[in-house]
Design a protein around this motif. Structure first.
Motif, mmCIF file in Angstrom:
data_model
loop_
_atom_site.group_PDB
_atom_site.id
_atom_site.type_symbol
_atom_site.label_atom_id
_atom_site.label_comp_id
_atom_site.label_asym_id
_atom_site.label_seq_id
_atom_site.Cartn_x
_atom_site.Cartn_y
_atom_site.Cartn_z
ATOM 1 N N PHE A 1 -12.948 9.151 -43.464
ATOM 2 C CA PHE A 1 -12.625 10.278 -44.347
ATOM 3 C C PHE A 1 -11.572 11.191 -43.721
ATOM 4 O O PHE A 1 -11.655 11.543 -42.544
ATOM 5 C CB PHE A 1 -13.892 11.082 -44.651
ATOM 6 N N HIS B 1 -16.656 14.675 -49.790
ATOM 7 C CA HIS B 1 -15.566 14.319 -48.883
ATOM 8 C C HIS B 1 -14.617 13.284 -49.481
ATOM 9 O O HIS B 1 -13.521 13.088 -48.979
ATOM 10 C CB HIS B 1 -16.133 13.799 -47.557
ATOM 11 N N SER C 1 -5.866 20.633 -47.346
ATOM 12 C CA SER C 1 -6.398 20.473 -48.705
ATOM 13 C C SER C 1 -5.300 20.402 -49.758
ATOM 14 O O SER C 1 -4.519 21.337 -49.915
ATOM 15 C CB SER C 1 -7.326 21.648 -49.018
ATOM 16 N N GLN D 1 -21.198 18.744 -49.302
ATOM 17 C CA GLN D 1 -19.790 18.869 -49.666
ATOM 18 C C GLN D 1 -19.193 17.486 -49.935
ATOM 19 O O GLN D 1 -19.400 16.545 -49.165
ATOM 20 C CB GLN D 1 -18.998 19.563 -48.558
ATOM 21 N N LEU E 1 -21.221 14.964 -47.470
ATOM 22 C CA LEU E 1 -21.671 15.376 -46.132
ATOM 23 C C LEU E 1 -22.141 16.821 -46.223
ATOM 24 O O LEU E 1 -21.371 17.706 -46.592
ATOM 25 C CB LEU E 1 -20.538 15.264 -45.110
ATOM 26 N N ARG F 1 -10.344 15.923 -47.600
ATOM 27 C CA ARG F 1 -11.483 15.682 -48.497
ATOM 28 C C ARG F 1 -11.062 15.032 -49.825
ATOM 29 O O ARG F 1 -11.813 15.069 -50.802
ATOM 30 C CB ARG F 1 -12.234 16.978 -48.845
ATOM 31 N N ARG G 1 -17.228 8.180 -39.118
ATOM 32 C CA ARG G 1 -16.810 9.045 -40.247
ATOM 33 C C ARG G 1 -15.356 9.444 -40.129
ATOM 34 O O ARG G 1 -14.618 9.493 -41.124
ATOM 35 C CB ARG G 1 -17.672 10.316 -40.305
ATOM 36 N N ASP G 2 -14.924 9.731 -38.899
ATOM 37 C CA ASP G 2 -13.535 10.155 -38.696
ATOM 38 C C ASP G 2 -12.543 9.039 -38.990
ATOM 39 O O ASP G 2 -11.366 9.302 -39.264
ATOM 40 C CB ASP G 2 -13.342 10.656 -37.263
ATOM 41 N N THR H 1 -9.349 8.609 -48.368
ATOM 42 C CA THR H 1 -9.931 7.928 -47.221
ATOM 43 C C THR H 1 -8.804 7.356 -46.365
ATOM 44 O O THR H 1 -7.677 7.177 -46.834
ATOM 45 C CB THR H 1 -10.858 6.780 -47.659
ATOM 46 N N GLU I 1 -13.214 24.782 -48.712
ATOM 47 C CA GLU I 1 -13.211 24.883 -47.246
ATOM 48 C C GLU I 1 -13.458 26.320 -46.802
ATOM 49 O O GLU I 1 -14.137 26.570 -45.803
ATOM 50 C CB GLU I 1 -11.878 24.385 -46.690
ATOM 51 N N GLN J 1 -19.770 22.971 -39.877
ATOM 52 C CA GLN J 1 -18.996 21.874 -40.456
ATOM 53 C C GLN J 1 -17.501 22.133 -40.413
ATOM 54 O O GLN J 1 -16.712 21.233 -40.217
ATOM 55 C CB GLN J 1 -19.426 21.643 -41.906
#
Length: 584
Positions: free
Chosen positions: A471, A433, A51, A431, A428, A475, A467-468, A478, A60, A169
């Motif tokens: 993102f 992202h 982060s 939260q 998501l 967070r 998604r992996d 991209t 988180e 999550q």
């Protein structure tokens, strides 16, 4: 001795200076007494790239607390978290275990206090210093399993703890570990929830422990004790050494102490000023409340769960204002569109005027719930006939449609900048992202909808493997894969081609300019200056009445308004329509 050090760190230490002093006095700063997180002396690179902002790292931490609550409730209900009967998503788990309809707090009609098991309290005695005490009544850990949960590295590098559980999550140290770089010291205190130490609960849990690395006898050796430790950074001392983050582990293990329960959270009702006091009595009572702030923060006991204490944490808005107001605004704008479970925020710093004695707490539920609470069907904040829902289907992402919700807020009617620097968010489980800033709307020529238009892209239906590719763990960004470009491009098309959004943009323009009064003198001054610098323009204006420049305007103060700033046109140019008669 260990008991006393732990309690001093919990109840007395309220800044990094306090922690450093306590550790130094007890000879606990020697590097040999600390173990690296993940048993990896090269862990600094991994933690540094988590982060990138304090509010994201703290978010988180909050998500890990939500996970912990859901895990505890799942096992208490005699359901294997990895089994076929387990909830298939976080939203479903919140519905089943916490009675939150569809996992959405906006649909919950009861008292939030009845389902609140996560608490964040601001404490501190020194000006400009903020210490956050995040407590959850979740599953907790035994002292000897902290190494493989709190101090493991992410999945893929030896951390199987949450693998295979569909309704959580977070991953230990795959986001929340980023908070370590924002605090010189972090205190972690935890105890396994007593309900999870029963034979029935252990029958569910014990099968998943990797006993090739740690035996059940080791895990449960101190099962009824509170494990505690401190995390800090160790800078490298020479070029051939790595910088690393470690946790205090004298004798190779985290310390622990016995206690049936521990005072870690504030009372249900924060002390308030009586309403019938004189000014003098009120000031005296307020001073008493402030002097008791730290004591109040830890006055209610819990039998199990986890405390994460972040010393001198730079949560910017909360540092300048109150945790329950400014801090909440920062978190809902940047991190949480909608929380699955509420978090009670309480302000109990003893310095300045942080404690006001007028209810120094509030529930963090996310931006959406706050907007709906403010509006309550009266169309104060949400514009008539909004929000509007739409679905997006991308063939390469599978057949499930992606839900997109578009909101128009009349923020000028409210006393709060609800959206801040945000226009589009990808969400998501509530939260955020990834988000586009308000400047994104300028590129789409929606100049008048900054801080009014919010587009919410719900990414729950996008397959995990896709998604992996889109993102990042932080967070905030991209990835640079085609899938990320495709999703953002399709979302942009929907916004750009939406006639309702275009109409709202026009309506906002007329609303903003309807009370504008032309500043004639200022206007003439601009034209004279332009004519002086441009001979052709000077010649054209000879013998004519000077035109009024509508780009130079003042907003008229309306009755009942406190103030209204002068405003000069910047976003659009001023156009002169110059006509000559036939003779000239």
């Amino acid at each position: 001795m260990i008991d006393e050090i732990a309690k001093e760190l919990i109840y007395e230490a309220q800044s990094s200076d306090d922690v450093r002093k306590i550790l130094s006095e007890n000879n606990f700063l020697d590097r040999d007494l600390w173990k690296p997180i993940g048993d990896d002396f090269g862990n600094e690179t991994l933690i540094r790239h988590q982060s990138p902002a304090p509010e994201l790292a703290f978010g988180e931490r909050c998500i890990n607390s939500v996970d912990s609550i859901l895990m505890r409730k799942c096992i208490e209900n005699k359901i294997d978290p990895r089994g076929s009967d387990a909830p298939k998503s976080m939203l479903e788990a919140a519905d089943i275990f916490c009675n939150v309809p569809d996992g959405k707090l906006s649909k919950f009609k009861g008292n939030l206090a009845s389902i609140c098991e996560i608490f964040c309290t601001a404490t501190g005695r020194e000006e400009s210093k903020l210490t956050l005490n995040l407590v959850d009544l979740g599953e907790g850990q035994t002292p000897d399993y902290m190494r493989r949960s709190f101090f493991s590295l992410p999945i893929g590098r030896g951390s199987p703890y949450k693998r295979g559980i569909p309704f959580v999550q977070g991953r230990y140290n795959q986001g929340a570990g980023g908070s370590y770089k924002f605090s010189e010291f972090t205190l972690i205190v935890t105890k396994r929830a007593p309900s999870l130490l029963t034979p029935k609960s252990r029958e569910i849990v014990d099968q998943y422990y990797d006993q090739s690395k740690i035996t059940l006898a080791e895990i449960y050796d101190r099962k009824a004790e509170w494990g505690w430790t401190v995390v800090k950074k160790f800078p490298r001392r020479h070029v051939n050494e790595d910088t690393w983050y470690g946790y205090l582990a004298p004798d190779g293990k985290v310390p622990s102490f016995n206690a049936d329960s521990l005072g870690l959270i504030p009372p249900e009702q924060i002390p308030r000023l009586p309403s019938n006091l004189s000014k003098k009595e009120e000031q005296k009572k307020l001073l008493d409340l402030r002097s008791q702030g730290t004591h109040t923060a830890y006055s209610r006991s819990i039998a199990g769960g986890t405390l994460v204490k972040l010393f001198d944490f730079p949560l910017k808005q909360a540092m300048r204002g109150d945790l329950w107001s400014e801090g909440q605004r920062e978190m809902r704008e940047k991190v949480f569109h909608e929380l699955i479970l509420p978090i009670k925020l309480t302000e109990l710093r003893e310095w300045g005027t942080k404690i006001k004695g007028k209810g120094d707490s509030a529930y963090l539920t996310g931006l959406l719930n706050s907007i709906l609470q403010k509006d309550k069907g009266r169309n104060i904040l949400v514009r008539d006939n909004w929000p509007k829902d739409e679905t997006l289907t991308i063939e390469s992402f599978g057949k499930k449609p992606i839900k997109i919700t578009k909101w128009i807020l009349d923020t000028e009617k409210a006393d709060t900048d609800w959206l801040g620097d945000t226009s589009v968010i990808y969400v998501l489980n509530g939260q955020i992202h990834f988000k586009e800033k308000s400047s994104y709307l300028q590129r789409l020529k929606l100049y008048n909808l900054e801080r009014s238009l919010l587009v919410v892209v719900n990414i729950n239906s996008i397959p995990i493997d896709i998604r992996d590719l889109i993102f990042r763990v932080d967070r905030a960004h991209t990835e640079e894969y085609p899938e990320a470009d495709l999703l953002k491009s399709e979302v942009q098309k929907i916004i750009k081609n939406d006639d309702d959004i275009k109409r709202a943009n026009d309506e906002k323009f007329y609303e903003k300019t309807s009370d504008i009064k032309i500043d004639k003198k200022y206007s003439e001054r601009i034209v004279k200056k332009l004519a002086k610098e441009n001979p052709l323009l000077f010649e054209m204006l000879q013998g004519t009445k000077l035109p009024v420049v509508t780009g130079a305007i003042k907003l008229v103060k309306k009755k009942g308004e406190k103030y209204r700033n002068e405003k000069y046109g910047k976003k659009s140019p001023t156009f002169f329509q110059i006509k000559r008669d036939k003779k000239n």
